[in-house]
Structure formats: C-alpha cells, structure tokens
Design an enzyme around this catalytic site. Structure first.
Site, mmCIF file in Angstrom:
data_model
loop_
_atom_site.group_PDB
_atom_site.id
_atom_site.type_symbol
_atom_site.label_atom_id
_atom_site.label_comp_id
_atom_site.label_asym_id
_atom_site.label_seq_id
_atom_site.Cartn_x
_atom_site.Cartn_y
_atom_site.Cartn_z
ATOM 1 N N GLY A 1 0.785 -1.228 0.000
ATOM 2 C CA GLY A 1 0.000 0.000 0.000
ATOM 3 C C GLY A 1 0.813 1.272 0.000
ATOM 4 C CG ASN B 1 1.751 3.880 -5.683
ATOM 5 O OD1 ASN B 1 2.151 5.014 -5.935
ATOM 6 N ND2 ASN B 1 2.317 2.800 -6.195
ATOM 7 N NE ARG C 1 -9.006 -13.841 -14.249
ATOM 8 C CZ ARG C 1 -7.942 -13.549 -13.507
ATOM 9 N NH1 ARG C 1 -8.000 -12.537 -12.666
ATOM 10 N NH2 ARG C 1 -6.826 -14.252 -13.622
ATOM 11 C CG MET D 1 -0.623 -7.530 -7.207
ATOM 12 S SD MET D 1 0.130 -6.475 -8.477
ATOM 13 C CE MET D 1 1.017 -7.692 -9.426
ATOM 14 N NE ARG D 2 -7.783 -11.774 -8.666
ATOM 15 C CZ ARG D 2 -7.652 -13.050 -9.016
ATOM 16 N NH1 ARG D 2 -6.511 -13.691 -8.819
ATOM 17 N NH2 ARG D 2 -8.667 -13.694 -9.577
ATOM 18 C CB ILE D 3 -6.832 -9.662 -14.928
ATOM 19 C CG1 ILE D 3 -5.327 -9.808 -15.139
ATOM 20 C CG2 ILE D 3 -7.524 -9.233 -16.217
ATOM 21 C CD1 ILE D 3 -4.961 -10.910 -16.114
ATOM 22 C CG ASN E 1 -3.435 -0.441 -12.994
ATOM 23 O OD1 ASN E 1 -3.320 -0.713 -11.802
ATOM 24 N ND2 ASN E 1 -2.764 -1.080 -13.929
ATOM 25 C CG HIS F 1 2.468 -1.413 -15.730
ATOM 26 N ND1 HIS F 1 2.347 -2.630 -15.091
ATOM 27 C CD2 HIS F 1 3.386 -1.600 -16.714
ATOM 28 C CE1 HIS F 1 3.140 -3.508 -15.672
ATOM 29 N NE2 HIS F 1 3.778 -2.910 -16.654
ATOM 30 C CB SER G 1 2.394 4.345 -17.449
ATOM 31 O OG SER G 1 3.579 4.228 -18.191
ATOM 32 C CG ASP H 1 -8.164 -1.113 -22.061
ATOM 33 O OD1 ASP H 1 -7.516 -1.964 -21.411
ATOM 34 O OD2 ASP H 1 -7.733 -0.597 -23.112
ATOM 35 C CD GLU H 2 -13.979 -5.284 -22.251
ATOM 36 O OE1 GLU H 2 -13.781 -6.335 -22.889
ATOM 37 O OE2 GLU H 2 -15.019 -4.617 -22.336
ATOM 38 C CG ASP I 1 -0.349 -3.792 -16.916
ATOM 39 O OD1 ASP I 1 -1.023 -3.273 -16.013
ATOM 40 O OD2 ASP I 1 0.414 -4.756 -16.730
#
Length: 226
Positions: free
Chosen positions: A13, A15, A66, A91-93, A108, A110, A137, A142-143, A146
């Site tokens: 945590g 950030n 998910r 750390m999840r898509i 997000n 990265h 960055s 989006d789907e 990154d």
C-alpha cells in the site's frame, strides 16, 4: 465536494499512502471511502486503519469466477459511495463487470513506460533487458492488461548493474508523485479521453524533476504539491 474514491490494494500500500498523504496535506481534493484488499493481513490495510479509513477484505479465492469476484467488488464500492476506483498495486485482472460499473473512472499504475513490459515484475523485466530508461505510467483501465489510455508517465534512468530492487526503488519514488497527481486531475474532471489519447485540461508542460538524486522527466508536468 471532494471526489470520493475506493482504493484497491493487494500488498504494502505504498501508493495508497502517497494518496492519503496528499489528501491530508489538502493538496488532493479527494476522499477515500473504502480501502479494499483481495488479501487479508497485508500492510496496506494497516496503513488505512492508522488513518481511520474503512477497510474491507474480499478474497478472490472465495468466488468461482473473476466476474463473481468483481460483482462483489462493485457492490462494496457502490455501498461506500465511491465515484471512482483507484487500483494501487491491485494484483488482479478486472473484468467488464467492474469496468462498466465505473466507466472512465478507474485508474491503474504500472511500473514501466507503457507499452513496455506489461504484466508482473516489470522492473525485473526492464533490468534484465538492460534498458537505459524506465519509469511508470498511470492509465485508464480497459479490458486488456496494462493497456488503457495513458494519463501521465515518468521516466527515470536505468543504471548499469541495476536489478529489480534498485531500479524499482527509483521508479517507486516517481509513482508516489504521479499517481496522486492523476487522481487530482480525475477529481477535477480535467481528463478527456479520445481513443488512446488522454487530454489533460490546462496541463503543465513536461518537466524535469529531481527524484532519488537523479533527474527524471514527467509528462505532463506536475502541479504544486505533487
């Protein structure tokens, strides 16, 4: 009225802490309504609790898909009153279930100069590739992993002999500056998305900044307090 955000974490945590600090310094016009982790007992939850923030653990392993996990996230986020979602080391898509619930309001971070080195261990990938510049960055989600439209990037020097830890620490110092800045622009409704292009209204010009004794480049530039 502060912009209300939920912050999603999976680990230390740091950030999250940078965002909390800017809020408490009255630099960032936002309010954290909930900190959510997909893992119990992580340091980021302790950080949130020290600042009196509401926390929730939603373990992804408790859900069959998910999409079911994201539906649980959406319910909790909306119950907290949050308008935006900040993925700070989450750390999840995520799936369209979450993306479509908060369109244009999910950010997000990265640790690379996108589109380089997507996925996990970007700092390790960069060091092993022997790049001369690396960085971080902030982008809309989006789907694809990154992949979304980029809001702000910072470039730091990569040095001979760097490994994941040394390069990562140099990148992290800039993460803690550009992430709160991007959240501020979102809170101020200053971000316009046109395809892959994000226009920041009245954005500062790109500028060199000092971080970790090495000059770094941030584009767009940082405003006062960031």
């Amino acid at each position: 009225m502060p912009y209300k955000i939920a912050v999603l974490i999976s680990g230390s945590g740091s950030n999250l802490q940078a965002i909390i600090d800017r809020i408490e310094q009255n630099v960032l016009d936002a309010r954290i309504t909930r900190v959510i982790s997909n893992k119990p007992g992580v340091a980021g939850l302790e950080r949130a609790e020290r600042h009196g923030l509401s926390t929730t653990v939603i373990e992804h392993k408790d859900y069959p898909s998910r999409e079911d996990f994201d539906a649980a996230l959406v319910r909790t986020i909306k119950d907290s009153g949050a308008e935006g979602v900040i993925l700070a080391g989450f750390m999840r898509i995520i799936t369209p279930v979450l993306i479509n619930a908060f369109p244009g309001n999910i950010l997000n971070i990265h640790p690379s100069i996108q589109p380089a080195f997507p996925g996990v261990h970007a700092q390790k990938q960069a060091a092993e590739y022997a790049v001369k510049l690396s960085g971080c960055s902030i982008h809309f989600v989006d789907e694809k992993m990154d992949h979304g439209p980029i809001i702000i990037q910072a470039a730091v020097p990569a040095l001979a002999g760097d490994d994941e830890k040394s390069l990562g620490s140099r990148i992290l110092a800039l993460e803690h500056r550009i992430f709160p800045q991007a959240v501020q622009w979102l809170a101020q409704n200053r971000l316009e998305i046109n395809g892959r292009t994000v226009n920041v209204l009245n954005a500062p010009s790109p500028a060199a900044v000092e971080a970790d004794t090495y000059p770094s480049l941030v584009s767009p530039g940082l405003e006062d307090g960031f």
